[in-house]
Design a protein around this motif. Structure first.
Motif, short mmCIF file in Angstrom:
data_model
loop_
_atom_site.label_atom_id
_atom_site.label_comp_id
_atom_site.label_asym_id
_atom_site.label_seq_id
_atom_site.Cartn_x
_atom_site.Cartn_y
_atom_site.Cartn_z
N HIS A 24 -95.95 -60.40 65.99
CA HIS A 24 -96.75 -60.08 64.81
C HIS A 24 -96.64 -61.17 63.74
CE1 HIS A 24 -96.32 -56.07 66.60
NE2 HIS A 24 -97.33 -55.67 65.84
N THR A 25 -97.60 -61.13 62.81
CA THR A 25 -97.54 -62.00 61.63
C THR A 25 -97.69 -61.11 60.40
OG1 THR A 25 -98.59 -63.80 62.84
CG2 THR A 25 -98.59 -63.96 60.44
N LEU A 26 -96.72 -61.23 59.51
CA LEU A 26 -96.72 -60.44 58.27
C LEU A 26 -96.80 -61.38 57.08
CD1 LEU A 26 -94.56 -57.43 57.28
CD2 LEU A 26 -94.28 -59.53 55.94
N MET A 27 -97.62 -61.00 56.11
CA MET A 27 -97.70 -61.78 54.88
C MET A 27 -96.81 -61.12 53.83
SD MET A 27 -101.07 -62.99 52.67
CE MET A 27 -102.10 -63.00 54.10
N LEU A 28 -95.92 -61.91 53.25
CA LEU A 28 -95.05 -61.40 52.20
C LEU A 28 -95.64 -61.85 50.87
CD1 LEU A 28 -92.68 -60.17 50.79
CD2 LEU A 28 -91.19 -61.82 51.84
N ILE A 48 -103.50 -62.05 60.74
CA ILE A 48 -102.50 -61.32 59.94
C ILE A 48 -102.50 -59.84 60.36
CG2 ILE A 48 -101.77 -60.71 57.59
CD1 ILE A 48 -101.86 -63.75 58.11
N ASP A 49 -101.33 -59.35 60.69
CA ASP A 49 -101.20 -57.95 61.11
C ASP A 49 -100.77 -57.04 59.97
OD1 ASP A 49 -101.51 -58.41 64.05
OD2 ASP A 49 -99.76 -59.68 63.68
N ALA A 50 -100.03 -57.59 59.03
CA ALA A 50 -99.37 -56.73 58.05
C ALA A 50 -99.13 -57.50 56.76
CB ALA A 50 -98.03 -56.26 58.61
N VAL A 51 -98.98 -56.73 55.68
CA VAL A 51 -98.65 -57.34 54.40
C VAL A 51 -97.57 -56.49 53.72
CG1 VAL A 51 -100.61 -56.18 53.28
CG2 VAL A 51 -99.64 -58.20 52.21
N LEU A 52 -96.68 -57.19 53.04
CA LEU A 52 -95.57 -56.56 52.32
C LEU A 52 -95.64 -57.07 50.88
CD1 LEU A 52 -92.72 -55.11 52.24
CD2 LEU A 52 -91.75 -57.29 53.04
N ILE A 53 -95.49 -56.16 49.93
CA ILE A 53 -95.74 -56.49 48.53
C ILE A 53 -94.45 -56.38 47.71
CG2 ILE A 53 -96.94 -55.63 46.46
CD1 ILE A 53 -98.67 -57.13 48.58
N PHE A 75 -113.69 -57.76 60.10
CA PHE A 75 -112.92 -57.56 61.34
C PHE A 75 -112.84 -56.10 61.75
CE2 PHE A 75 -110.76 -61.22 59.10
CZ PHE A 75 -111.50 -62.20 59.76
N GLY A 76 -113.30 -55.19 60.89
CA GLY A 76 -113.33 -53.78 61.24
C GLY A 76 -111.98 -53.17 61.54
N ARG A 77 -111.00 -53.60 60.77
CA ARG A 77 -109.68 -52.99 61.00
C ARG A 77 -108.88 -52.89 59.71
NH1 ARG A 77 -105.39 -56.64 61.72
NH2 ARG A 77 -106.01 -58.82 61.96
N LYS A 78 -107.82 -52.08 59.80
CA LYS A 78 -106.94 -51.89 58.66
C LYS A 78 -105.61 -52.57 58.96
CE LYS A 78 -108.50 -47.20 57.52
NZ LYS A 78 -108.03 -45.80 57.40
N PRO A 79 -105.23 -53.55 58.17
CA PRO A 79 -103.89 -54.13 58.37
C PRO A 79 -102.82 -53.15 57.90
CG PRO A 79 -104.96 -55.15 56.48
CD PRO A 79 -105.97 -54.20 57.09
N LEU A 80 -101.63 -53.31 58.42
CA LEU A 80 -100.50 -52.54 57.91
C LEU A 80 -100.17 -53.00 56.50
CD1 LEU A 80 -98.24 -52.74 61.09
CD2 LEU A 80 -98.98 -50.60 60.01
N LEU A 125 -90.07 -52.98 60.12
CA LEU A 125 -91.49 -53.02 59.79
C LEU A 125 -92.31 -53.26 61.06
CD1 LEU A 125 -91.42 -55.30 56.60
CD2 LEU A 125 -90.95 -52.85 56.78
N ILE A 126 -91.95 -54.29 61.76
CA ILE A 126 -92.57 -54.65 63.03
C ILE A 126 -91.43 -55.06 63.95
CG2 ILE A 126 -94.87 -55.31 62.16
CD1 ILE A 126 -93.91 -58.11 61.75
N PRO A 127 -91.65 -55.07 65.25
CA PRO A 127 -90.53 -55.41 66.12
C PRO A 127 -89.92 -56.76 65.73
CG PRO A 127 -92.37 -54.57 67.40
CD PRO A 127 -92.88 -54.75 66.00
#
Ligand code: 6SY
Ligand code: ZN
Ligand code: ZN
Length: 238
Positions: A24-28, A48-53, A75-80, A125-127
């Motif tokens: 996965h790729t997460l944006m911090l 980008i799969d996920a975002v952390l704030i 992209f028709g999707r909801k990121p984590l 959060l992700i593996p």
């Protein structure tokens, strides 16, 4: 690092990061310049799969509207979206709602797969990536978090000097690397100054790398001792 600059830096992008695991790729944080930085890197947003704030300032959440709209409509999707629970309401009500509210889309979870984190609780959060939000002081009465990642990496986001926390992280929790915001010129006001970080004992300083700096950073290169600068568009392993 997508960027390593302070909120108002012009030669550096906002201090935001991409964290890669095997899958996965997460944006911090996703600040105002995040999408420009991704573009410069040739990194598609769809990766980008996920975002952390960390907190609600534009250099940390100013790119969230674009993230939400493009993910949904292109992209028709909801990121984590990983967000400490106390920050979730304010993130929508005081930051994102103005742009994202439209008819049937009226809440964070219309745009994101929302995962609420509990402050002080380590969560996978992700593996391969665990995060513990630590509520830290930045602006009086503003909800703001730093993160311990995978138990041994501390990411300050925006933090006023807290030597006891840094000491406890290193001495009691075995944190090996600290990416810390650094206001090069006093007064720090709402950030930690270089001078304050320089007052720490060597065994803590040698774990600290400096980020969230202003455009005068080149004048300080080679003059910050063991605490060297984090560079934007560089990759770091932790
Ligand atoms: O009481 C305040 C509130 C804000 N500010 C500035 O606005 C910036 C917002 O982003 P930041 O948190 O990275 O840095 C902050 C400071 O540069 C300030 O100097 N004093
Ligand atoms: Zn900031
Ligand atoms: Zn801030």
């Amino acid at each position: 690092m997508l960027g390593t600059g302070s909120a108002f830096a012009k030669t550096y992008f906002n201090t935001n990061a991409l964290i890669y695991t095997d899958s996965h790729t997460l944006m911090l944080d996703c600040g105002t310049t995040a999408h420009q930085s991704l573009h410069r890197l040739g990194k598609p947003l769809s990766d980008i799969d996920a975002v952390l704030i960390s907190h609600i300032h534009a250099d940390h959440v100013g790119g969230m509207e674009e993230l939400a709209f493009r993910m949904k409509f292109a992209f028709g999707r909801k990121p984590l979206l990983f967000v400490p629970e106390p920050l979730a309401g304010p993130l929508w009500e005081t930051s994102l709602k103005g742009g994202l509210l439209q008819d049937e889309f009226a809440a964070l979870d219309d745009y994101f797969e929302v995962r609420l984190l509990q402050p002080g609780v380590r969560t996978e959060l992700i593996p391969g990536l665990a995060a513990e939000p630590i509520r830290t002081a930045h602006i009086p009465n503003k909800i703001s978090y730093s993160y311990v990642l995978n138990d041994d990496f501390f990411y300050s986001a925006d933090l006023t000097f807290h030597p006891e926390l840094l000491r406890a992280l290193v001495e009691e929790r075995g944190v090996r690397t600290i990416f810390h915001d650094c206001q090069l010129k006093p007064p720090g006001a709402v950030h930690t100054t270089l001078k304050e970080l320089e007052s720490l004992p060597l065994h803590i300083r040698e774990r600290i790398r400096l980020m969230h700096y202003d455009d005068t950073k080149p004048q300080y290169e080679g003059k910050t001792g063991v605490m060297t600068f984090v560079e934007q568009h560089e990759r770091y392993r932790f």
